[in-house]
Design a protein around this motif. Structure first.
Motif, PDB file in Angstrom:
ATOM      1  N   TYR A  31      -0.627  -7.676  -1.867  1.00 28.66           N
ATOM      2  CA  TYR A  31       0.332  -6.855  -1.742  1.00 28.66           C
ATOM      3  C   TYR A  31       0.093  -5.313  -2.319  1.00 28.66           C
ATOM      4  O   TYR A  31      -0.567  -5.133  -2.880  1.00 28.66           O
ATOM      5  CB  TYR A  31       1.762  -7.623  -2.401  1.00 28.66           C
ATOM      6  CG  TYR A  31       2.137  -8.877  -2.005  1.00 28.66           C
ATOM      7  CD1 TYR A  31       2.793  -8.941  -0.540  1.00 28.66           C
ATOM      8  CD2 TYR A  31       2.108  -9.997  -2.715  1.00 28.66           C
ATOM      9  CE1 TYR A  31       2.942 -10.251  -0.016  1.00 28.66           C
ATOM     10  CE2 TYR A  31       2.282 -11.199  -2.188  1.00 28.66           C
ATOM     11  CZ  TYR A  31       2.716 -11.432  -0.783  1.00 28.66           C
ATOM     12  OH  TYR A  31       2.918 -12.422  -0.417  1.00 28.66           O
ATOM     13  N   THR A  36      -0.765   2.674  -7.120  1.00 26.43           N
ATOM     14  CA  THR A  36      -1.329   3.758  -8.224  1.00 26.43           C
ATOM     15  C   THR A  36      -2.472   3.060  -8.903  1.00 26.43           C
ATOM     16  O   THR A  36      -3.512   3.490  -9.661  1.00 26.43           O
ATOM     17  CB  THR A  36      -0.409   4.439  -9.321  1.00 26.43           C
ATOM     18  OG1 THR A  36       0.336   3.086  -9.732  1.00 26.43           O
ATOM     19  CG2 THR A  36       0.597   5.078  -8.316  1.00 26.43           C
ATOM     20  N   THR A 112       5.811   0.701  -8.829  1.00 29.23           N
ATOM     21  CA  THR A 112       7.055  -0.134  -8.801  1.00 29.23           C
ATOM     22  C   THR A 112       6.842  -1.159  -9.846  1.00 29.23           C
ATOM     23  O   THR A 112       5.995  -1.374 -10.629  1.00 29.23           O
ATOM     24  CB  THR A 112       6.680  -0.904  -7.431  1.00 29.23           C
ATOM     25  OG1 THR A 112       5.553  -1.698  -7.558  1.00 29.23           O
ATOM     26  CG2 THR A 112       6.725  -0.204  -6.179  1.00 29.23           C
TER      27      THR A 112
HETATM   28  C1  LIG Z   1      -3.515   7.991 -14.914  1.00 31.41           C
HETATM   29  C2  LIG Z   1      -2.730   6.583 -14.857  1.00 31.41           C
HETATM   30  C3  LIG Z   1      -2.040   6.463 -16.160  1.00 31.41           C
HETATM   31  C4  LIG Z   1      -1.225   5.227 -16.450  1.00 31.41           C
HETATM   32  N1  LIG Z   1      -0.776   5.119 -17.719  1.00 31.41           N
HETATM   33  C5  LIG Z   1      -0.202   4.116 -18.030  1.00 31.41           C
HETATM   34  C6  LIG Z   1       0.546   3.877 -19.167  1.00 31.41           C
HETATM   35  O1  LIG Z   1       0.470   4.423 -20.288  1.00 31.41           O
HETATM   36  N2  LIG Z   1       1.365   2.475 -19.282  1.00 31.41           N
HETATM   37  C7  LIG Z   1       1.434   1.791 -18.245  1.00 31.41           C
HETATM   38  O2  LIG Z   1       2.165   0.787 -18.383  1.00 31.41           O
HETATM   39  N3  LIG Z   1       0.987   2.067 -17.286  1.00 31.41           N
HETATM   40  C8  LIG Z   1       0.242   3.317 -16.757  1.00 31.41           C
HETATM   41  N4  LIG Z   1      -0.101   3.208 -15.775  1.00 31.41           N
HETATM   42  C9  LIG Z   1      -0.224   2.153 -14.737  1.00 31.41           C
HETATM   43  C10 LIG Z   1       0.907   2.201 -13.596  1.00 31.41           C
HETATM   44  O3  LIG Z   1       2.100   2.142 -14.248  1.00 31.41           O
HETATM   45  C11 LIG Z   1       0.583   1.264 -12.828  1.00 31.41           C
HETATM   46  O4  LIG Z   1      -0.580   2.182 -11.844  1.00 31.41           O
HETATM   47  C12 LIG Z   1       1.579   1.033 -12.077  1.00 31.41           C
HETATM   48  O5  LIG Z   1       2.755   0.424 -12.567  1.00 31.41           O
HETATM   49  C13 LIG Z   1       1.096  -0.120 -10.788  1.00 31.41           C
HETATM   50  O6  LIG Z   1       2.226  -0.002 -10.140  1.00 31.41           O
HETATM   51  P1  LIG Z   1       2.176   0.130  -8.184  1.00 31.41           P
HETATM   52  O7  LIG Z   1       3.468  -0.467  -7.785  1.00 31.41           O
HETATM   53  O8  LIG Z   1       1.303   1.402  -8.117  1.00 31.41           O
HETATM   54  O9  LIG Z   1       1.245  -1.057  -8.091  1.00 31.41           O
HETATM   55  P2  LIG Z   1      -0.140  -1.241  -7.109  1.00 31.41           P
HETATM   56  O10 LIG Z   1      -1.343  -0.508  -7.587  1.00 31.41           O
HETATM   57  O11 LIG Z   1       0.515  -1.113  -5.825  1.00 31.41           O
HETATM   58  O12 LIG Z   1      -0.377  -2.695  -7.280  1.00 31.41           O
HETATM   59  C14 LIG Z   1      -0.864  -3.265  -8.476  1.00 31.41           C
HETATM   60  C15 LIG Z   1      -0.924  -4.801  -8.586  1.00 31.41           C
HETATM   61  O13 LIG Z   1       0.082  -5.613  -8.151  1.00 31.41           O
HETATM   62  C16 LIG Z   1       0.135  -6.112  -6.974  1.00 31.41           C
HETATM   63  N5  LIG Z   1       1.380  -6.206  -6.645  1.00 31.41           N
HETATM   64  C17 LIG Z   1       2.112  -4.995  -6.407  1.00 31.41           C
HETATM   65  N6  LIG Z   1       3.508  -5.365  -6.090  1.00 31.41           N
HETATM   66  C18 LIG Z   1       3.654  -6.753  -5.934  1.00 31.41           C
HETATM   67  C19 LIG Z   1       4.612  -7.654  -5.808  1.00 31.41           C
HETATM   68  N7  LIG Z   1       5.798  -7.190  -5.513  1.00 31.41           N
HETATM   69  N8  LIG Z   1       4.266  -9.138  -5.998  1.00 31.41           N
HETATM   70  C20 LIG Z   1       2.890  -9.443  -6.190  1.00 31.41           C
HETATM   71  N9  LIG Z   1       2.155  -8.384  -6.360  1.00 31.41           N
HETATM   72  C21 LIG Z   1       2.263  -7.068  -6.213  1.00 31.41           C
HETATM   73  C22 LIG Z   1      -1.021  -5.475  -6.069  1.00 31.41           C
HETATM   74  O14 LIG Z   1      -1.624  -6.490  -5.182  1.00 31.41           O
HETATM   75  C23 LIG Z   1      -1.984  -5.288  -7.060  1.00 31.41           C
HETATM   76  O15 LIG Z   1      -2.788  -6.338  -7.683  1.00 31.41           O
HETATM   77  C24 LIG Z   1      -1.038   4.450 -15.421  1.00 31.41           C
HETATM   78  C25 LIG Z   1      -1.711   4.729 -14.147  1.00 31.41           C
HETATM   79  C26 LIG Z   1      -2.360   5.777 -13.861  1.00 31.41           C
HETATM   80  C27 LIG Z   1      -2.996   6.014 -12.687  1.00 31.41           C
END
Ligand SMILES: Cc1cc2nc3c(=O)[nH]c(=O)nc-3n(C[C@H](O)[C@H](O)[C@H](O)COP(=O)(O)OP(=O)(O)OC[C@H]3O[C@@H](n4cnc5c(N)ncnc54)[C@H](O)[C@@H]3O)c2cc1C
Ligand code: SF4
Length: 332
Positions: A31, A36, A112
């Motif tokens: 998914y 990010t 998310t």
């Molecule tokens: C530079 C940088 C700094 C950051 N600093 C922090 C920090 O200080 N603290 C912190 O907590 N986070 C931090 N993050 C992380 C950021 O919060 C995560 O990248 C983010 O929360 C992931 O969310 P996303 O929706 O983009 O997930 P994605 O990147 O889309 O997915 C992440 C994983 O979750 C899976 N997935 C996504 N949605 C679902 C679903 N509904 N059901 C099942 N599987 C799913 C995907 O397959 C993947 O394996 C940082 C990120 C970056 C790039």
């Protein structure tokens, strides 16, 4: 980056079916939330799924009140929207504070709830495909144990892996006993936190108890009236855009100077958001004093087994627990 197919799911059934079809093809399907973390790992070659099923348009992007007095948070909700939601801010301030402490405004606008919970460890060896790593390539070894582990786990780690879970949001969710709603090829189920994430044991490649194709649809916050007095404190190497070295989510219920109830969870110390159950038990019925807080933190951290370069996390975690609980007493 290896070529991949992209599908946008309109509803849960089609999302789960598209993921299952991608897996059956042998292509590897996952998914896609805000992308990010996942897209970064694809660029680095750490993961290379053949199919991405975009779940950001599923109708789970808001907060609803539950009949029992809690909240149901949609898994597709953006981190910024969650942090800003008035009911979350009022009833569970530590959750808002944790989300805002993570990443940057731009990342939080994309990320998310589901993706945040399932983001992968920031262990540098995991992200470097030229290095061995049991989590990325099972059986290849764990160079972190004798290498760079300053920011890695001090509790619950194994010979195979000493990584930490990086999510800030997961820490208050573990403290609150949030319930993760899942739909998968095997049907629906609910997993209470902190039980979503796993300790590494000898299978560190598995971060969670989810099965392939499982979709997180929502996170339920049980009612916890005293969580209105809660706080998240994060210690990091720089003031923003840095993962936790140590963090604490705590809620405290004090009456006549005595702790009636409390919730405490630690971040940055383990492969999971670490619910401090020993500290909680020690505190219930104790005076709400610095000495009692310190003793409770010590009882929790007695189980820590730090490595040479991260032993500092143990007294740091103790001090952060004590300071956070004292702040809550002073604010009451
Ligand atoms: C530079 C940088 C700094 C950051 N600093 C922090 C920090 O200080 N603290 C912190 O907590 N986070 C931090 N993050 C992380 C950021 O919060 C995560 O990248 C983010 O929360 C992931 O969310 P996303 O929706 O983009 O997930 P994605 O990147 O889309 O997915 C992440 C994983 O979750 C899976 N997935 C996504 N949605 C679902 C679903 N509904 N059901 C099942 N599987 C799913 C995907 O397959 C993947 O394996 C940082 C990120 C970056 C790039
Ligand atoms: S700590 Fe875990 S993620 Fe890091 S190198 Fe070792 S096995 Fe890999």
């Amino acid at each position: 980056m290896r070529p991949f197919a992209y599908e946008r799911a309109a509803d849960v059934r089609s999302a789960v079916a598209a993921c299952a079809a991608g897996m059956a093809d042998g292509a590897g399907a996952v998914y896609l939330g805000g992308g990010t973390n996942l897209v970064d790992l694809m660029r680095l070659g750490v993961v290379s799924p053949g199919v991405l099923v975009d779940v950001t348009r599923l109708p789970f992007d808001g907060v609803e009140e539950t009949a029992g007095g809690g909240l149901l948070i949609g898994a597709a909700m953006r981190n910024s929207d969650l942090a800003a939601h008035p009911l979350v801010r009022r009833r569970y301030p530590m959750l808002t504070q944790a989300v805002v402490a993570g990443a940057s405004g731009q990342v939080r606008n994309m990320a998310t709830v589901g993706g945040n919970l399932l983001q992968r460890t920031r262990c540098s060896y995991f992200q470097d495909v030229t290095k061995p790593c049991n989590k990325r390539a099972p059986g290849s070894g764990c160079p972190a144990r004798n290498g760079d582990h300053r920011n890695l786990a001090v509790i619950g780690q194994s010979e195979s892996c000493v990584a930490t879970h990086p999510s800030d949001m997961a820490v208050p969710l573990a403290a609150l006993g949030a319930i993760v709603h899942i739909e998968g090829p095997g049907g629906s189920r609910k997993v209470p936190m902190p039980g979503l994430h796993r300790l590494p044991g000898d299978t560190p490649e598995r971060d969670t108890v989810l099965e392939p194709g499982d979709l997180i649809t929502a996170v339920e916050l049980p009612p916890l009236p005293f969580a209105v007095r809660s706080r998240y404190r994060k210690v990091r190497d720089r003031a923003s855009f840095a993962f936790a070295v140590v963090s604490v989510a705590a809620a405290l219920d004090v009456e006549d100077g005595m702790v009636r109830d409390c919730r405490i969870a630690l971040g940055g110390v383990a492969h999971v958001p670490w619910r401090a159950e020993r500290a909680e038990s020690a505190l219930r019925g104790s005076p709400a004093t610095e000495a009692a807080f310190a003793q409770a933190a010590d009882e929790e951290l007695a189980q820590a087994t730090p490595l040479p370069h991260n032993a500092f996390k143990v007294p740091l975690a103790r001090n952060v627990v004590v300071r956070t609980l004292l702040d809550l007493v002073e604010a009451s």
